[in-house]
Scaffold this active site. Sequence first.
Site, short mmCIF file in Angstrom:
data_model
loop_
_atom_site.label_atom_id
_atom_site.label_comp_id
_atom_site.label_asym_id
_atom_site.label_seq_id
_atom_site.Cartn_x
_atom_site.Cartn_y
_atom_site.Cartn_z
N ASP A 226 1.24 0.40 -5.19
CA ASP A 226 1.53 -0.97 -5.62
C ASP A 226 1.40 -1.99 -4.50
O ASP A 226 1.96 -3.07 -4.57
CB ASP A 226 2.93 -1.04 -6.23
CG ASP A 226 4.02 -0.80 -5.20
OD1 ASP A 226 3.72 -0.19 -4.16
OD2 ASP A 226 5.15 -1.24 -5.43
N GLU A 227 0.68 -1.66 -3.44
CA GLU A 227 0.55 -2.64 -2.35
C GLU A 227 -0.80 -2.54 -1.66
O GLU A 227 -1.38 -1.45 -1.58
CB GLU A 227 1.68 -2.50 -1.34
CG GLU A 227 1.84 -1.10 -0.80
CD GLU A 227 2.92 -1.00 0.26
OE1 GLU A 227 2.86 -1.74 1.26
OE2 GLU A 227 3.81 -0.17 0.10
N ASP B 104 2.22 -7.17 -2.84
CA ASP B 104 3.12 -6.10 -3.24
C ASP B 104 3.63 -6.37 -4.65
O ASP B 104 4.26 -7.40 -4.90
CB ASP B 104 4.28 -6.04 -2.23
CG ASP B 104 5.16 -4.82 -2.45
OD1 ASP B 104 4.72 -3.88 -3.14
OD2 ASP B 104 6.29 -4.83 -1.93
MG LIG Z 1 6.37 -2.97 -4.66
#
Ligand SMILES: [Mg+2]
EC number: 2.7.7.7
Length: 380
Positions: free
Chosen positions: A129-130, A13
């Site tokens: 974003d992960e 993350d």
């Molecule tokens: Mg994040």
Amino acid sequence: MEKASDRVVLHIDLDAFFAAVEERDHPAFRGFPVVVGADPKAVRAAPRGELRPTGRGVVSTANYAARKYGVHSAQPISKAWQLCKEGEAKGGKPCIFFEGNFEKYGRESTKVMAIIRTYSENFEQAGIDEAYIELNPNDQTPMTKWRKKATQVAKEIKRQIKQQTKLICSIGIGPNKLVAKIASDFKKPDGLTVVPPEKVQEFLDPMPVLKIPGIGPKANLLFEKRGIRTVAALRKISRDNLIAWFGKWGEGIYTAARGKDNRPVREFHETKSIGREHTFDEDTFDAQELIATIKKLAAMVARDTKEENISFRTIELKIRSEGFITKTRAKTLPQAEKSTAVLERVGMALLLPFLDRRENPQHKKIRLLGLRVSNLVSYK
Ligand SMILES: [Mg+2]
């Protein structure tokens, strides 16, 4: 005891992703509180020269310095502005607001995902974003050795992402997606948390129930009313009780509280729909502006779907008018499509009734337009 069937899942993350990209690209603001999500032109000079936020957006991401002022994602931008002013008045640095360059964040995300993907064939992007990856130990290798290997892989992923994009991430390692995700959130920024199967319960028990993905503020409130604050307390509630309170979903909470999760790590699993929205600076009934916005949204959604090699069958228009009344209208096509032109044409056809008597007899002004596609098909 350890079993060869134990899984090793990593959740990667990026930390304060949008804000981190802006900090990287504007070194002069390094160390300043950075807030992404505001329209800079929304901050106007008021009488007496002071600046006032007039924007209506929300915070997408705040970096850690801004979070110290109390700023957080999904907060109205005007509230963030006020907190920043308070922080500044106490001697802190002024906040830097960015409107957000989502095309740029998309490009950075693609780079990061390409790096992560090289470490396992079992890869799943779970958001911009992960991502998850699963490492597959061969049956002969003891699990302790595998976890050591997983830790090395995690360190290597962090190093590569930092070297190639100058971005920082946190990684959680656990026996499934649920535990890996909670672990990646455990130490931020730049964290690396390993939770072996025999430590799962010990790790989860002291956590607030809100840390369990899927337990939102509403469920949390219900738990609070019953004096249930930690996962340990939640585990004392019987399965039948949870099902009585939450229906079928109670079963999921029951297993999650025990750190159990058998969802596989696989691509496209989570993507059910892809959409974009636009909030107008001022409510509008200007047909030209509305049509231009549909075209823009269609182009963006088409690009998003192309990036994921996805075609779509259902197109949905969302309209929010004055007074926060939200309506959706959808059309399902006979076959999967992927072109901007189709999106634009259907979006327009769904919008037109709102420009006349059919859907909008009182000519209510429009505050927000959104376009979303679902019924997705991967063509990779
Ligand atoms: Mg994040």
